[in-house]
Design a protein around this motif. Sequence first.
Motif, PDB file in Angstrom:
ATOM      1  N   ALA A   1       0.861  -1.190   0.000  1.00 10.65           N
ATOM      2  CA  ALA A   1       0.000   0.000   0.000  1.00 10.65           C
ATOM      3  C   ALA A   1       0.893   1.235   0.000  1.00 10.65           C
ATOM      4  CB  ALA A   1      -0.912   0.007   1.215  1.00 10.65           C
ATOM      5  N   ASP A   2       0.750   2.074  -0.983  1.00 14.73           N
ATOM      6  CA  ASP A   2       1.498   3.324  -1.022  1.00 14.73           C
ATOM      7  C   ASP A   2       0.876   4.312  -0.036  1.00 14.73           C
ATOM      8  OD1 ASP A   2       3.402   5.148  -1.799  1.00 14.73           O
ATOM      9  OD2 ASP A   2       3.150   4.710  -3.931  1.00 14.73           O
ATOM     10  N   TYR A   3       1.584   5.383   0.225  1.00 15.21           N
ATOM     11  CA  TYR A   3       1.077   6.372   1.190  1.00 15.21           C
ATOM     12  C   TYR A   3      -0.271   6.921   0.731  1.00 15.21           C
ATOM     13  CZ  TYR A   3       1.100  10.318   4.443  1.00 15.21           C
ATOM     14  OH  TYR A   3       0.781  11.211   5.447  1.00 15.21           O
ATOM     15  N   GLU A   4      -0.408   7.122  -0.561  1.00  9.68           N
ATOM     16  CA  GLU A   4      -1.662   7.638  -1.112  1.00  9.68           C
ATOM     17  C   GLU A   4      -2.796   6.621  -1.009  1.00  9.68           C
ATOM     18  OE1 GLU A   4       1.246   7.760  -2.628  1.00  9.68           O
ATOM     19  OE2 GLU A   4       1.674   9.909  -2.406  1.00  9.68           O
TER      20      GLU A   4
ATOM     21  N   THR B   1       9.530   5.644  14.021  1.00  6.71           N
ATOM     22  CA  THR B   1      10.728   5.219  13.297  1.00  6.71           C
ATOM     23  C   THR B   1      11.460   4.126  14.054  1.00  6.71           C
ATOM     24  OG1 THR B   1      10.911   7.555  12.669  1.00  6.71           O
ATOM     25  CG2 THR B   1      12.706   6.096  12.017  1.00  6.71           C
ATOM     26  N   GLN B   2      11.532   4.249  15.390  1.00  4.54           N
ATOM     27  CA  GLN B   2      12.151   3.190  16.190  1.00  4.54           C
ATOM     28  C   GLN B   2      11.347   1.886  16.091  1.00  4.54           C
ATOM     29  OE1 GLN B   2      12.851   6.231  19.685  1.00  4.54           O
ATOM     30  NE2 GLN B   2      13.613   4.225  20.286  1.00  4.54           N
ATOM     31  N   GLN B   3      10.037   2.003  16.098  1.00  5.66           N
ATOM     32  CA  GLN B   3       9.204   0.804  15.966  1.00  5.66           C
ATOM     33  C   GLN B   3       9.415   0.156  14.610  1.00  5.66           C
ATOM     34  OE1 GLN B   3       5.076   1.363  17.317  1.00  5.66           O
ATOM     35  NE2 GLN B   3       5.765   3.218  18.381  1.00  5.66           N
ATOM     36  N   LEU B   4       9.591   0.971  13.581  1.00  2.00           N
ATOM     37  CA  LEU B   4       9.886   0.421  12.253  1.00  2.00           C
ATOM     38  C   LEU B   4      11.226  -0.298  12.267  1.00  2.00           C
ATOM     39  CD1 LEU B   4       9.497   0.063   9.216  1.00  2.00           C
ATOM     40  CD2 LEU B   4      10.429   2.383   8.909  1.00  2.00           C
TER      41      LEU B   4
ATOM     42  N   LYS C   1       9.272  11.320   5.952  1.00  5.30           N
ATOM     43  CA  LYS C   1       8.312  10.937   6.989  1.00  5.30           C
ATOM     44  C   LYS C   1       7.188  10.086   6.393  1.00  5.30           C
ATOM     45  CE  LYS C   1      10.082  13.101  10.583  1.00  5.30           C
ATOM     46  NZ  LYS C   1      10.475  12.400  11.833  1.00  5.30           N
ATOM     47  N   GLU C   2       6.717  10.455   5.221  1.00  2.00           N
ATOM     48  CA  GLU C   2       5.643   9.685   4.583  1.00  2.00           C
ATOM     49  C   GLU C   2       6.105   8.271   4.264  1.00  2.00           C
ATOM     50  OE1 GLU C   2       4.301  11.830   1.198  1.00  2.00           O
ATOM     51  OE2 GLU C   2       3.224  13.351   2.367  1.00  2.00           O
TER      52      GLU C   2
ATOM     53  N   LEU D   1       6.256   2.426   5.235  1.00  3.80           N
ATOM     54  CA  LEU D   1       7.007   1.213   5.555  1.00  3.80           C
ATOM     55  C   LEU D   1       6.481   0.555   6.827  1.00  3.80           C
ATOM     56  CD1 LEU D   1      10.660   2.381   4.781  1.00  3.80           C
ATOM     57  CD2 LEU D   1       9.448   0.511   3.647  1.00  3.80           C
ATOM     58  N   TYR D   2       6.206   1.354   7.832  1.00  6.08           N
ATOM     59  CA  TYR D   2       5.765   0.818   9.120  1.00  6.08           C
ATOM     60  C   TYR D   2       4.416   0.099   8.995  1.00  6.08           C
ATOM     61  CZ  TYR D   2       4.248   0.735  14.006  1.00  6.08           C
ATOM     62  OH  TYR D   2       3.792   0.343  15.243  1.00  6.08           O
ATOM     63  N   LEU D   3       3.458   0.757   8.371  1.00  4.17           N
ATOM     64  CA  LEU D   3       2.130   0.165   8.262  1.00  4.17           C
ATOM     65  C   LEU D   3       2.105  -1.013   7.292  1.00  4.17           C
ATOM     66  CD1 LEU D   3      -0.183   3.313   8.340  1.00  4.17           C
ATOM     67  CD2 LEU D   3       0.186   1.626  10.146  1.00  4.17           C
ATOM     68  N   ASN D   4       2.999  -1.023   6.327  1.00  3.37           N
ATOM     69  CA  ASN D   4       3.087  -2.173   5.428  1.00  3.37           C
ATOM     70  C   ASN D   4       3.746  -3.371   6.100  1.00  3.37           C
ATOM     71  OD1 ASN D   4       1.939  -1.704   2.772  1.00  3.37           O
ATOM     72  ND2 ASN D   4       3.448  -0.083   2.533  1.00  3.37           N
ATOM     73  N   GLN D   5       4.557  -3.092   7.125  1.00  2.00           N
ATOM     74  CA  GLN D   5       5.345  -4.152   7.752  1.00  2.00           C
ATOM     75  C   GLN D   5       4.625  -4.831   8.909  1.00  2.00           C
ATOM     76  OE1 GLN D   5       8.247  -4.987   6.454  1.00  2.00           O
ATOM     77  NE2 GLN D   5       8.723  -6.620   7.897  1.00  2.00           N
ATOM     78  N   PHE D   6       3.739  -4.144   9.578  1.00  2.00           N
ATOM     79  CA  PHE D   6       3.172  -4.640  10.835  1.00  2.00           C
ATOM     80  C   PHE D   6       2.275  -5.863  10.601  1.00  2.00           C
ATOM     81  CE2 PHE D   6       0.608  -4.755  14.658  1.00  2.00           C
ATOM     82  CZ  PHE D   6       1.539  -4.440  15.643  1.00  2.00           C
ATOM     83  N   ASP D   7       2.367  -6.819  11.540  1.00  2.00           N
ATOM     84  CA  ASP D   7       1.562  -8.038  11.480  1.00  2.00           C
ATOM     85  C   ASP D   7       0.342  -7.880  12.390  1.00  2.00           C
ATOM     86  OD1 ASP D   7       0.453 -10.550  11.504  1.00  2.00           O
ATOM     87  OD2 ASP D   7       2.308 -11.611  11.983  1.00  2.00           O
ATOM     88  N   PHE D   8      -0.841  -7.840  11.783  1.00  2.00           N
ATOM     89  CA  PHE D   8      -2.086  -7.648  12.519  1.00  2.00           C
ATOM     90  C   PHE D   8      -2.767  -8.976  12.870  1.00  2.00           C
ATOM     91  CE2 PHE D   8      -1.385  -3.651  10.347  1.00  2.00           C
ATOM     92  CZ  PHE D   8      -1.832  -2.678  11.234  1.00  2.00           C
TER      93      PHE D   8
END
Length: 824
Positions: free
Chosen positions: A115-118, A169-172, A208-209, A214-221
Amino acid sequence: MSEDLMKILDDDTPFHKTGVSGNDNTPGKEKDQYGKTPRRRKMNRIAIIAMWSVFGLITVLSLGFFILSYNNVIGDMPDIDDLKNPIDQYATVIYSADGEEMGRYYNSNSNRMYADYEDMAPCLVDALIATEDSRFTEHSGVDVRALLRVAFKTGMAGDKSSGGGSTITQQLAKLLYTDRPARNAAARARQKLDEWVMAVKLERFYSKEEIIKLYLNQFDFLYNAKGIRSAANIYFSKEAKDLELHEAAVLVGMLKNPSLYNPILNPKNSTSRRNTVFEQMVKAKKITREQADSLKQLPLGLKFHRIDHRTGIAPYFREELRRIMTAKRPLRSNYAAWEQQKFVDDSIAWLNNPLFGWIEKNPKPDGSKYNLYTDGLRIYTTIDSRMQQYAEEAVHDHMSDLQRRFFKEKKGVKGAPYTTNRSELSQTQLDNLIEKAMRDTERMRILRLNHATKEQIEKEFNTPIPMTVFTYDNDKGYKDTIMSPRDSVLYHKHILRTGFMSMDPVSGHVKAYVGGPNFNFFQYDMVSTGRRQVGSTIKPFLYAYAMDEGYTPCDEFLNEQPTIYDEVGRPWTPRNSGSAHVGEMVTLRWALTNSNNWISARLMAALKPATLVRYMHNFGITNKIDPVLALCLGPCDVSVREMVGAYSAFANKGLHVEPMFVTAIADSNGNVITEFHPKQNQVLSEKGYYKILSILLNVVDSGTGSRLRRAPYNLTAQMGGKTGTTNSNSDGWFMSFTPDLVSGVWVGGDERYIHFNTMANGQGASMALPIYGKYIRKVYDDPELPYSQSSRFSFPDMDLCEREYYGEFDEEESAEESFEGVFD
């Protein structure tokens, strides 16, 4: 440190001058107004100096460690190239021709859709920053203010409500580069310092975007929801860009702990955490207090559905696509003796089909190979999701009814579902088939690995246990019951199998593909993998061959049972189930319309079986075909996919087109890597084509396919077709085509000895034709699809021998196909 404390420590006024008296007025032990003696004040000074010294030393050491780690002098930091291009894995997504997601290919760690930022809803980003890192836009990876707050308020004052100090950023950095949790406090401290270093580096290389993306694409839900796009789809059946604030808040709340705040596992915790997100957004002035209070009243609003590699539309198609794309270059040594035909098929596909072995044939720019499960490819297929749905519905509707009839016929019959005709299947053969069926189970494999005795195996297979079996009786497609493993094997042998495919006869685009009754229980694909005897669906090839050789639809043959001798003098006398016009001269048009075996045999005798074999290979049939006289009645094994591709020539002016699964493949960024185009070849002359077309249209208008003209189908579209039934009703076929679509259906048992006893239920017009009728009716009734019953074939002004022929087809006199005695 408080002002009062500093004042006490810095006050050198003698105790007796403070105006404060004490019990001990001994000189040298005067106390100040706070009750401290000079000695105690000195000790406090030393303690404070020591504390600041330790703090300063830790700060200097940390700073030194940070600088050395940042420059890769010490530590185990990722390479700069890795930080610039963090290792990420995304599922390959398969799309239908009308833009619907069909499914994904992924391993256990990569069910992510990029998912891109947009592609993310603005409210999602606002909720994330407000909750996880309110000064995200101000810091450079490490929030010093937040760290000091944690150190003094949480560490020293014990105020756990002060929040954490980790930035987004640290969480990423932790998600990307920390493989496992620390075992102790020292290890976690080291990890924390590493995260600071990596966070600062990530801030250097990314905007920042990009960090949020990257963070939201990486997280395991959880629940295979890897990344925000998968999470939005699995929990809310939406794209990430379409999330509403109350939905986005649920997902943002999960970032703190996806298990504790999971809306499926812990809905109360999830609701509470979602409301906390609203409160944080109020503090950040992203929403008003009134909005927050209103949002808190909403339910979680889940539209949850699980996803695994078997979910999604067209599972048989997707599995065949995976097999094709990941195929290796065929080497004969890699194929067992009984797989030599597969070796031939794969070799032909390797040379002629650019999709076959695509992974091997199309390296990345750096020379490495794409990974179908982690590289986030986008595969654009030819499948139409609506037509696929109609095909699956048609299969389910007809097969559930047919299955009830089959169960009724076999109920209480010893040896069921196998035939009771012992001239066809002896008791010894039956016992061997049942034993083989049990031998092929996973249960038997495990028992043998554990060196179970024969007695133990028999006990295991004959002891009733709880299990799940397939059923048409509910929407789930399965039921929980108690039966012995042996009975469950025989139960599933009762389930009739099917294969259906529909495609565009000009482009070759496969529009619908159903390889069996239920992929969860029956993975064997009866469209591409399975091959069965085709019966009379082979006759159009014979008659087309005759038309190309100069015959016409009005040429006549004597309708009597012939005895024909092959090249070595062996006699063959075919049988025919119909009795219409026996002893009379009949036209080829009438003979094919009514699927007459005797005329087909006479025509085969006048032509050459070996030439018919070559002719059929030109139509795209790759399986080995024996050039015998009986070939005209269809004893050869052919797949549904081959038959549909072959019949495309009858709808496409004599041009055969290879079935096409994919139009394009793109990388994770949407850059097209490969495009695919139709592959056609002329297999029929123009005059021969129009002759055979006129006959095949008549098969549906007044022949073995005429059921389509009556209720419940009531089709008026111009269409051609052919039914097919093999010995003992083992295989039922129906092939049909219109100017826009060519389709094929096969129905039968898992083995040839599993079949209906009577032709009323077992012929192709009863077993297979209804699936096509239900499917094409739904297609024509959908105004959004570009198919109309008004479409017509165009015939040139030429003599096709349109003389009058024998009257309407009499279904009671059905000349349904049989080649009993073929090998006598």
